[in-house]
Write a protein that holds these residues in place. Sequence first.
Motif, PDB file in Angstrom:
ATOM      1  N   VAL A  13       0.861  -1.186   0.000  1.00 44.68           N
ATOM      2  CA  VAL A  13       0.000   0.000   0.000  1.00 44.68           C
ATOM      3  C   VAL A  13       0.894   1.231   0.000  1.00 44.68           C
ATOM      4  CG1 VAL A  13      -1.709   1.350   1.264  1.00 44.68           C
ATOM      5  CG2 VAL A  13      -1.858  -1.155   1.248  1.00 44.68           C
ATOM      6  N   LEU A  14       0.690   2.112  -0.976  1.00 42.84           N
ATOM      7  CA  LEU A  14       1.390   3.394  -1.016  1.00 42.84           C
ATOM      8  C   LEU A  14       0.382   4.473  -0.670  1.00 42.84           C
ATOM      9  CD1 LEU A  14       3.873   5.171  -1.696  1.00 42.84           C
ATOM     10  CD2 LEU A  14       3.045   5.230  -4.070  1.00 42.84           C
ATOM     11  N   VAL A  38      -1.604 -13.346   4.438  1.00 43.61           N
ATOM     12  CA  VAL A  38      -1.299 -12.072   3.791  1.00 43.61           C
ATOM     13  C   VAL A  38      -0.157 -11.361   4.493  1.00 43.61           C
ATOM     14  CG1 VAL A  38      -2.212  -9.809   3.132  1.00 43.61           C
ATOM     15  CG2 VAL A  38      -3.703 -11.823   3.062  1.00 43.61           C
ATOM     16  N   ARG A  39       0.799 -10.880   3.693  1.00 37.53           N
ATOM     17  CA  ARG A  39       1.840  -9.987   4.196  1.00 37.53           C
ATOM     18  C   ARG A  39       1.558  -8.598   3.640  1.00 37.53           C
ATOM     19  NH1 ARG A  39       6.923  -9.271   6.296  1.00 37.53           N
ATOM     20  NH2 ARG A  39       7.987  -7.426   5.471  1.00 37.53           N
ATOM     21  N   LEU A  40       1.432  -7.614   4.523  1.00 32.26           N
ATOM     22  CA  LEU A  40       1.120  -6.245   4.111  1.00 32.26           C
ATOM     23  C   LEU A  40       2.315  -5.342   4.367  1.00 32.26           C
ATOM     24  CD1 LEU A  40      -0.835  -4.016   3.217  1.00 32.26           C
ATOM     25  CD2 LEU A  40      -1.611  -3.849   5.594  1.00 32.26           C
ATOM     26  N   ASP A  41       2.848  -4.757   3.296  1.00 30.31           N
ATOM     27  CA  ASP A  41       3.947  -3.803   3.390  1.00 30.31           C
ATOM     28  C   ASP A  41       3.424  -2.410   3.080  1.00 30.31           C
ATOM     29  OD1 ASP A  41       5.882  -5.745   3.978  1.00 30.31           O
ATOM     30  OD2 ASP A  41       6.183  -6.181   1.845  1.00 30.31           O
ATOM     31  N   GLY A  42       3.709  -1.458   3.976  1.00 23.67           N
ATOM     32  CA  GLY A  42       3.241  -0.099   3.790  1.00 23.67           C
ATOM     33  C   GLY A  42       4.356   0.832   3.368  1.00 23.67           C
ATOM     34  N   TYR A  43       4.032   1.739   2.448  1.00 23.35           N
ATOM     35  CA  TYR A  43       4.962   2.770   1.981  1.00 23.35           C
ATOM     36  C   TYR A  43       4.257   4.119   2.133  1.00 23.35           C
ATOM     37  CZ  TYR A  43       7.423  -1.144  -0.249  1.00 23.35           C
ATOM     38  OH  TYR A  43       8.093  -2.323  -0.476  1.00 23.35           O
ATOM     39  N   LEU A  44       4.905   5.052   2.810  1.00 23.14           N
ATOM     40  CA  LEU A  44       4.336   6.381   3.015  1.00 23.14           C
ATOM     41  C   LEU A  44       5.053   7.365   2.113  1.00 23.14           C
ATOM     42  CD1 LEU A  44       4.158   6.327   6.919  1.00 23.14           C
ATOM     43  CD2 LEU A  44       2.345   5.752   5.281  1.00 23.14           C
ATOM     44  N   LEU A  45       4.314   7.971   1.197  1.00 27.51           N
ATOM     45  CA  LEU A  45       4.911   8.890   0.232  1.00 27.51           C
ATOM     46  C   LEU A  45       5.324  10.174   0.941  1.00 27.51           C
ATOM     47  CD1 LEU A  45       5.551   9.184  -2.806  1.00 27.51           C
ATOM     48  CD2 LEU A  45       3.339  10.337  -3.038  1.00 27.51           C
ATOM     49  N   ARG A  46       6.589  10.522   0.820  1.00 26.73           N
ATOM     50  CA  ARG A  46       7.129  11.686   1.520  1.00 26.73           C
ATOM     51  C   ARG A  46       6.532  12.969   0.941  1.00 26.73           C
ATOM     52  NH1 ARG A  46      12.612  10.656   1.013  1.00 26.73           N
ATOM     53  NH2 ARG A  46      12.260   9.141   2.662  1.00 26.73           N
ATOM     54  N   GLY A  47       6.018  13.832   1.824  1.00 31.93           N
ATOM     55  CA  GLY A  47       5.419  15.088   1.377  1.00 31.93           C
ATOM     56  C   GLY A  47       4.878  15.864   2.555  1.00 31.93           C
ATOM     57  N   ARG A  48       4.077  16.882   2.278  1.00 33.28           N
ATOM     58  CA  ARG A  48       3.572  17.761   3.331  1.00 33.28           C
ATOM     59  C   ARG A  48       2.659  17.034   4.302  1.00 33.28           C
ATOM     60  NH1 ARG A  48      -1.575  18.443   3.150  1.00 33.28           N
ATOM     61  NH2 ARG A  48      -2.744  18.294   1.216  1.00 33.28           N
ATOM     62  N   ALA A  49       1.971  15.966   3.844  1.00 30.32           N
ATOM     63  CA  ALA A  49       0.983  15.298   4.691  1.00 30.32           C
ATOM     64  C   ALA A  49       1.445  13.939   5.187  1.00 30.32           C
ATOM     65  CB  ALA A  49      -0.327  15.143   3.925  1.00 30.32           C
ATOM     66  N   THR A  50       2.735  13.623   5.049  1.00 30.12           N
ATOM     67  CA  THR A  50       3.236  12.344   5.558  1.00 30.12           C
ATOM     68  C   THR A  50       2.849  12.207   7.023  1.00 30.12           C
ATOM     69  OG1 THR A  50       5.144  12.537   4.072  1.00 30.12           O
ATOM     70  CG2 THR A  50       5.262  10.881   5.812  1.00 30.12           C
ATOM     71  N   PRO A  51       2.132  11.140   7.389  1.00 25.63           N
ATOM     72  CA  PRO A  51       1.636  11.037   8.766  1.00 25.63           C
ATOM     73  C   PRO A  51       2.742  10.908   9.798  1.00 25.63           C
ATOM     74  CG  PRO A  51       1.194   9.018   7.531  1.00 25.63           C
ATOM     75  CD  PRO A  51       1.679  10.029   6.541  1.00 25.63           C
ATOM     76  N   THR A  52       2.509  11.498  10.961  1.00 27.26           N
ATOM     77  CA  THR A  52       3.438  11.401  12.090  1.00 27.26           C
ATOM     78  C   THR A  52       3.193  10.076  12.814  1.00 27.26           C
ATOM     79  OG1 THR A  52       1.893  12.424  13.632  1.00 27.26           O
ATOM     80  CG2 THR A  52       3.322  13.906  12.357  1.00 27.26           C
ATOM     81  N   PRO A  53       4.134   9.655  13.673  1.00 32.03           N
ATOM     82  CA  PRO A  53       3.909   8.429  14.459  1.00 32.03           C
ATOM     83  C   PRO A  53       2.612   8.482  15.258  1.00 32.03           C
ATOM     84  CG  PRO A  53       6.219   9.048  14.572  1.00 32.03           C
ATOM     85  CD  PRO A  53       5.507  10.168  13.850  1.00 32.03           C
ATOM     86  N   ARG A  54       2.267   9.669  15.809  1.00 30.36           N
ATOM     87  CA  ARG A  54       1.030   9.774  16.584  1.00 30.36           C
ATOM     88  C   ARG A  54      -0.186   9.518  15.697  1.00 30.36           C
ATOM     89  NH1 ARG A  54      -3.375  12.162  17.576  1.00 30.36           N
ATOM     90  NH2 ARG A  54      -3.138  13.444  15.713  1.00 30.36           N
ATOM     91  N   GLN A  55      -0.176  10.083  14.483  1.00 35.76           N
ATOM     92  CA  GLN A  55      -1.293   9.882  13.580  1.00 35.76           C
ATOM     93  C   GLN A  55      -1.416   8.420  13.167  1.00 35.76           C
ATOM     94  OE1 GLN A  55       0.024  13.049  10.843  1.00 35.76           O
ATOM     95  NE2 GLN A  55      -2.044  13.906  10.981  1.00 35.76           N
TER      96      GLN A  55
END
Length: 445
Positions: A13-14, A38-55
């Motif tokens: 998931v990107l 199922v193995r789920l790998d997550g990718y967070l697209l770097r940008g202004r809205a990249t979620p923080t650890p708290r989010q």
Amino acid sequence: MPASATKSLRVAVLADSDTRWKWGALTARRLTPAAAEVRLDGYLLRGRATPTPRQLEEVGVRADSLREVTGVEFLRAMSEAPDDPYDVLVLALVGGGVQAMLHGLRAAWGSGKRPVVVTGYVGVVYEKLTDGLLLRHGADLVLANSRHDADRFRAVYEGVGADASSVTEVALPFLGGAPYTGEHEPHTVVFAAQPSVPDNRRDRTYLLNRLIEHARKHPEREVLLKLRSKPGEHTTHIEELPYQKLAQGAGLPDNFRLVYGHMGEVLDRTDLLVTVSSTAALEALHRRIPTAVLTDLGVREALGNHHFTGSGCLASWDQLDAGHRPVPDEEWVARQGVAAGGAPSGGGSYATAFDAARERIAKLLDRPGGLPPLTPYYTPETAPGYLPGILARHHLGPDGVPLPGAPAADKAPGPVRQIVRRAARGAYRHGVQRVAPVIRRMGEL
């Protein structure tokens, strides 16, 4: 039963924001057969809205791996193991991001083996319908969260001569929770805030004051302002005027509180959900919680509450203060993919809403000879004045190949690079939340 229904599946998931990560990861879970490992790998697209650890913690969706990437880094990761690709890839991005990744993946994969590519929308689609849909065209599945959306999506694709077979009806993946059974003690009213609706200080202050006034008129009730993010954090949409700041010094009554956390947990104690046009309204309706969509600022496309025309949920604060409780229209609710008597789309149950999508993915995975190359509607020939700009924003050339000097993925960012990125994000957020409003006010003088 297709082999893909029982074998081990690898899913990626990107996502580009906290909300889209939630949608993408939960969608991925629902798209895979229950019998499959199922193995789920997550990718967070770097940008202004990249979620923080708290989010990410608040979203509560876990992945087997999770890392932050640029678009080019992601494309490189997708092309590193051509003989063992993912089975399913979910692109949980804004439309331009989806289009860029489709062209980048087409260039990276060519005619070789590739996963089933899925995309869609986080919630209510009330603006840029045609633009957003055409930017998503080219994925194997374009998910529609309701029968209403599926009909609209197909009409757009067919209207421009694009293949509409990718449109697949499902439902919002995060609906659920215990049905509403009656009033809590104390009676709890929740206002679901939105980062960018409304988008000006006057209207946001008005809504806040009416919520505070409701708390004062009903001291026996608990009134909660449900917030999406803390100051400095970004969500899918930019929030220039956080309610937290508007509430400072407002003299809040004792029965009024600002709350964060998972929306589902807040809904567990909600007796009335109030919003302008948040997707939380659909979550509440699914659980049969009384839901009001405000008309105080008008019923307008710019607010998104026009989407709820015919729902039976439109109401004003004056009506709510006087005790009015909207009664949803069953036919409207059914067409929106929300449980109406247990039926998300006028038939069947919410538990079966993803069956058609799972079956379609299984057939694609078992397709003899593999899948054909991705074929987006937009190409350098069909949109030469539009597509190159979209691709360039993600450091891709018109052919989808990374441009010279694009960010590389040879190694993880070092401490200095991480500090620079955090500083850049902080400067951007400061500009959005502090500098931009000041400049706008100066311009209105």
